[in-house]
Design a protein around this motif. Structure first.
Motif, mmCIF file in Angstrom:
data_model
loop_
_atom_site.group_PDB
_atom_site.id
_atom_site.type_symbol
_atom_site.label_atom_id
_atom_site.label_comp_id
_atom_site.label_asym_id
_atom_site.label_seq_id
_atom_site.Cartn_x
_atom_site.Cartn_y
_atom_site.Cartn_z
ATOM 1 N N VAL A 48 0.856 -1.185 0.000
ATOM 2 C CA VAL A 48 0.000 0.000 0.000
ATOM 3 C C VAL A 48 0.891 1.233 0.000
ATOM 4 C CG1 VAL A 48 -1.506 1.426 1.445
ATOM 5 C CG2 VAL A 48 -2.080 -0.968 1.040
ATOM 6 N N ALA A 49 0.629 2.149 -0.918
ATOM 7 C CA ALA A 49 1.365 3.415 -0.996
ATOM 8 C C ALA A 49 0.518 4.485 -0.306
ATOM 9 C CB ALA A 49 1.640 3.790 -2.442
ATOM 10 N N ALA A 50 0.801 4.703 0.965
ATOM 11 C CA ALA A 50 -0.010 5.634 1.760
ATOM 12 C C ALA A 50 0.624 7.016 1.859
ATOM 13 C CB ALA A 50 -0.244 5.057 3.158
ATOM 14 N N SER A 51 1.358 7.398 0.825
ATOM 15 C CA SER A 51 1.943 8.744 0.763
ATOM 16 C C SER A 51 2.244 9.063 -0.684
ATOM 17 C CB SER A 51 3.228 8.830 1.595
ATOM 18 O OG SER A 51 4.240 8.007 1.044
ATOM 19 N N GLN A 52 2.319 10.344 -0.985
ATOM 20 C CA GLN A 52 2.648 10.773 -2.350
ATOM 21 C C GLN A 52 4.038 10.289 -2.734
ATOM 22 O OE1 GLN A 52 0.627 12.407 -4.483
ATOM 23 N NE2 GLN A 52 2.148 12.487 -6.097
ATOM 24 N N GLU A 53 4.961 10.326 -1.778
ATOM 25 C CA GLU A 53 6.334 9.891 -2.050
ATOM 26 C C GLU A 53 6.356 8.423 -2.474
ATOM 27 O OE1 GLU A 53 6.556 13.503 0.447
ATOM 28 O OE2 GLU A 53 5.424 11.628 0.626
ATOM 29 N N ALA A 54 5.624 7.586 -1.748
ATOM 30 C CA ALA A 54 5.594 6.155 -2.056
ATOM 31 C C ALA A 54 4.938 5.888 -3.409
ATOM 32 C CB ALA A 54 4.856 5.401 -0.957
ATOM 33 N N MET A 55 3.939 6.696 -3.744
ATOM 34 C CA MET A 55 3.261 6.540 -5.029
ATOM 35 C C MET A 55 4.206 6.880 -6.184
ATOM 36 S SD MET A 55 -0.394 8.159 -3.852
ATOM 37 C CE MET A 55 -1.239 8.089 -5.434
ATOM 38 N N GLU A 56 4.965 7.956 -6.030
ATOM 39 C CA GLU A 56 5.903 8.345 -7.087
ATOM 40 C C GLU A 56 7.032 7.325 -7.229
ATOM 41 O OE1 GLU A 56 7.129 12.445 -7.111
ATOM 42 O OE2 GLU A 56 5.126 13.167 -6.581
ATOM 43 N N ASP A 57 7.516 6.807 -6.098
ATOM 44 C CA ASP A 57 8.554 5.782 -6.160
ATOM 45 C C ASP A 57 8.027 4.513 -6.819
ATOM 46 O OD1 ASP A 57 10.485 7.375 -5.011
ATOM 47 O OD2 ASP A 57 10.195 6.597 -2.982
#
Length: 312
Positions: free
Chosen positions: A55-64
């Protein structure tokens, strides 16, 4: 006869003890096979060895995730939507709610192996997420961009791809820095964001600033050096700074009550007298205004836009 019985009892006891030890060892080995420990910013996290449901629970994790081609099972949304600039990277993700407080109910339904959160979570939010699955607080500090990308790479067995991405960016930045030095010299460059109708600047290590001042070696404005967090400044203060080049980010959703804030700014006489404005060196939304700024995706795409706009 009693002696024989005692010998048999002792032998049975030893055999049972040996079996218990073997079972215990097997159990420990099985446990170590199903989990692994990873280190992120000097802290250890124990996660499932084969973590496929992320789960990508942050914008940073989504971009990565977009950079590494990882498809999260869940992600945070803004206004009920995932960022369009991330393409189809969130195509398999279900919305998990607000970026400040994701829905634990939804997360329990998804049963993730690991949650990539943010260092900006409040303690109670972090605690609730850790009860669902191991939560790694991905850093919102731009200077941690490599750590952020590499921890996702370690989880998903994509370390080689991450290291190449980092290497390619650094080589590009180094080459661009030489061209920037030749073209701009000691010219002052500033990036600001219009939020709630106000001009907002960031510290040297936050948002896109590390690209400008660390990677490209541009002069850091004193006001940026002094900023401890995102900080609102007046148009008059901006006039005092009087930068030679301006990068401006404006997003409608961040200015719901001030939709004309940028237009109003541009029609102001003080604005029109800025060096950057008079010389035609103002660049608006060269990268999506919702981009995090301090990620591998943001840095790479902003650097490309910077080069294009300045003809480097």
């Amino acid at each position: 006869m009693l002696g024989i019985m005692l010998v048999i009892a002792v032998a049975c006891g030893k055999e049972e003890s040996a079996n218990t030890d073997e079972n215990s060892a097997a159990s420990e080995e099985a446990s170590s096979d199903t989990t692994k420990t990873i280190t992120f910013l000097d802290k250890d996290y124990e996660i499932p060895s084969n973590s496929t449901k992320i789960v990508a629970a942050s914008q940073e994790a989504m971009e990565d995730s977009a950079v590494l081609g990882v498809k999260p099972v869940g992600a945070v949304a803004t206004g009920g939507e995932f960022p369009a600039f991330l393409g189809d990277s969130m195509s398999e993700a279900e919305e998990i709610g607000d970026k400040f407080q994701p829905s634990t109910e939804k997360l329990l339904q998804l049963k993730p192996d690991v949650i990539l959160g943010t260092s900006k979570f409040q303690a109670d939010v972090a605690d609730s997420l850790n009860k669902v699955a191991p939560m790694i607080p991905i850093s919102h500090i731009s200077t941690h961009w490599k750590d952020n990308l590499l921890v996702l790479a370690e989880i998903t067995n994509k370390t080689e791809e991450a290291e190449k991405y980092i290497s390619d960016y650094e080589a590009n930045a180094k080459e661009t820095k030489t061209a920037v030095t030749e073209k701009l010299g000691d010219k002052e460059v500033l990036m600001f964001r219009v939020r709630n109708g106000s001009i907002t600047i960031y510290p040297e290590s936050v948002y896109f600033n590390p690209v400008l001042y660390t990677d490209l070696g541009l002069t850091v404005p004193e006001e940026v050096k002094a900023a401890k967090a995102q900080e609102q400044i007046s148009l008059e203060k901006l006039a005092e700074m009087n930068p030679d080049y301006l990068f401006v980010q404006f997003e409608d959703s961040e200015n719901q009550e001030n939709k004309d804030a940028l237009k109003d700014l541009e029609s102001n006489a003080i604005w029109k007298n800025l060096n950057a404005v008079k010389d035609g060196h103002v660049y608006e939304n060269v990268i999506d205004p919702m981009a995090a700024g301090g990620t591998a995706w943001s840095k790479t795409n902003f650097l490309a836009a910077f080069k294009k706009e300045l003809g480097l």
